[in-house]
Design an enzyme around this catalytic site. Structure first.
Site, PDB file in Angstrom:
ATOM      1  N   THR A  72     -20.793 -20.365 -14.252  1.00  0.00           N
ATOM      2  CA  THR A  72     -19.485 -21.389 -13.382  1.00  0.00           C
ATOM      3  C   THR A  72     -19.637 -21.083 -11.663  1.00  0.00           C
ATOM      4  O   THR A  72     -19.931 -22.694 -10.940  1.00  0.00           O
ATOM      5  CB  THR A  72     -18.552 -21.081 -13.450  1.00  0.00           C
TER       6      THR A  72
ATOM      7  N   TYR B  94       0.935  -1.648   0.226  1.00  0.00           N
ATOM      8  CA  TYR B  94      -0.018   0.047   0.530  1.00  0.00           C
ATOM      9  C   TYR B  94       1.075   0.973  -0.092  1.00  0.00           C
ATOM     10  O   TYR B  94       1.006   1.906  -0.627  1.00  0.00           O
ATOM     11  CB  TYR B  94      -0.713  -0.411   1.321  1.00  0.00           C
TER      12      TYR B  94
ATOM     13  N   GLU C 281      -8.132  -7.358   5.214  1.00  0.00           N
ATOM     14  CA  GLU C 281      -7.403  -8.230   3.971  1.00  0.00           C
ATOM     15  C   GLU C 281      -6.996  -9.340   5.618  1.00  0.00           C
ATOM     16  O   GLU C 281      -6.715 -10.577   5.241  1.00  0.00           O
ATOM     17  CB  GLU C 281      -6.483  -8.135   3.400  1.00  0.00           C
TER      18      GLU C 281
END
Length: 432
Positions: A299, A115, A158
């Site tokens: 899918t 970042y 995250e």
């Protein structure tokens, strides 16, 4: 006046905090200017970053999307969109907007230190395009605050994803072996994957999630692409389905999809990552499910349906799929067979729309009304949307915009509509 835009460390910022009043005022005042110049800022940013870090273009960023300019605009525009949410009263939570990006970052193994690289070159690009006289120290500080607020939100999210997977940040790449390759249509192939013998089995996943595939191309670059897991979880095996992307002016050929189609065979090894993705079936719920897809967007829906068939065969389900040619459509007959194998009496129906050739023979289930085949573009009706249904949608940008409009007209609850777009700017769509 020189504006210092290089920071080694981001500030310790609470992702739930608001901007300081002075920063908020400066951002609100300059948002129109920044937004109007996104198309100029984006290429300057990437040119600066890739000049300083060529390995990012070779090994992390999608070179095809970079060539088209789609990814460039998406990343830079996300900062402006995030800023808009921060300074708009009663706007949706910016964190909700970033959920999809956070999953993609985790699937790519993005780590906190990266970042700082993006910050340095993005801020430098803003100054270069708008001019140091415009981007005063006060304005630079305000946009710094926006960027690090967004970065802190993503980093926090995250870290949660990595912790849930019980891995160190970025430690998501694994090696798999191809057990079987199946040619599904003229341009689509499926690969069944398993862990290399002696290694940890491939992780279970939530139906609808994807894995990132890494391919070392002839020029030495390791390019990454994400592919949905197109079967139900279980037995330590995954299946990915890959549509070969041919060059169509002005869009270039898909580097990874073409390599996979031309080179990957049974017994070969393939680099993959742990499964991620926020278009994930609620496997614990009992509400009806509506699966809507177009083309290769089938899918993740097929994976969801196969999971329902294996674990909740009596859960009400509507499957709606649009494609071009019934005789050259990947997985359509598997979709039909899976739905028709559900127990007699199950509330399950399938609608198929084809814009070109229709099926040469009657598909199973058409005689009983479980399967209906239509010509032309998909048209939703009230009967397709059972009350309290969770709705999952995946397909091209135009298809999604059309379906979203139809869902709004039918009164579908936006909180129950979950959308996935196979494109760099899918963060623009509501996460659901």
């Amino acid at each position: 006046m020189t504006v210092d835009v290089a920071y080694a460390l981001h500030p310790q910022l609470d992702p739930d905090a608001r901007l300081e009043p002075a920063h908020e005022e400066a951002v609100r005042a300059t948002l129109p200017l920044v937004g109007a110049h996104i198309d100029e800022i984006a290429p300057v940013f990437y040119q600066r970053m890739f000049s300083a870090h060529p390995e990012l273009l070779a090994d992390t960023f999608n070179r095809g999307n970079q060539a088209q300019g789609a990814q460039q605009k998406a990343l830079a525009a996300s900062v402006a969109t995030y800023a808009t949410l921060l300074v708009t009263p009663d706007a949706p939570s910016p964190r909700e907007m970033l959920g999809r990006i956070g999953h993609k970052h985790a699937s790519l193994g993005i780590t906190e230190d990266q970042y700082g690289i993006v910050h340095e070159h993005l801020m430098a690009a803003i100054v270069e395009v708008l001019g140091a006289e415009t981007v005063t120290a006060e304005i630079a500080a305000a946009w710094d605050a926006v960027y690090w607020h967004m970065a802190a939100t993503l980093i926090d999210f995250e870290k949660e994803l990595y912790a849930a997977a019980e891995v160190a940040p970025g430690d998501v790449f694994r090696e798999a072996v191809v057990l079987r390759r199946t040619q599904e249509s003229s341009s689509v192939a499926s690969y069944v994957l398993s862990a290399v013998e002696g290694e940890e089995p491939l992780r279970d996943f939530v139906p609808g999630q994807y894995t990132t595939v890494g391919v070392r191309l002839p020029d030495g670059a390791r390019q990454l692409r994400q592919y949905s897991l197109s079967d139900a979880p279980g037995e330590g095996r995954w299946r990915i389905t890959v549509r070969r992307v041919d060059a169509v002016d002005p869009d270039p050929r898909g580097e990874v999809s073409s390599w996979l189609h031309g080179n990957l065979r049974e017994g070969d090894r393939l680099q993959v990552t742990l499964p991620y993705g926020d278009l994930a079936l609620d496997t614990r719920g009992e509400d009806p499910v509506v699966l809507i897809s177009h083309g290769i967007g089938l899918t993740p829906m097929l994976g969801m349906l196969r999971h329902l068939a294996a674990t909740q065969p009596h859960r009400p389900v509507r499957v709606l799929h649009a494609d071009r040619d019934a005789e050259d459509s990947a997985h359509v007959r598997e979709l039909v067979a899976t739905l028709c194998a559900l127990p007699e009496g199950a509330d399950a129906r399938l609608g198929l729309w084809f814009t070109a050739a229709q099926p040469a023979e009657e598909l199973p289930g058409t005689a009983t009304g479980r399967v209906r085949v239509h010509a032309g573009r998909m048209g939703l009706e009230a009967e397709h949307l059972p009350e309290e249904a969770e709705i999952y949608v995946c397909g091209s940008h135009g298809f999604l915009q059309n379906v979203r409009g139809q869902l709004e007209e039918l009164g579908a609850d936006p909180e129950r509509v979950h959308i996935e777009l196979f494109a760099p700017n899918d963060w623009l769509l509501p996460a659901g």
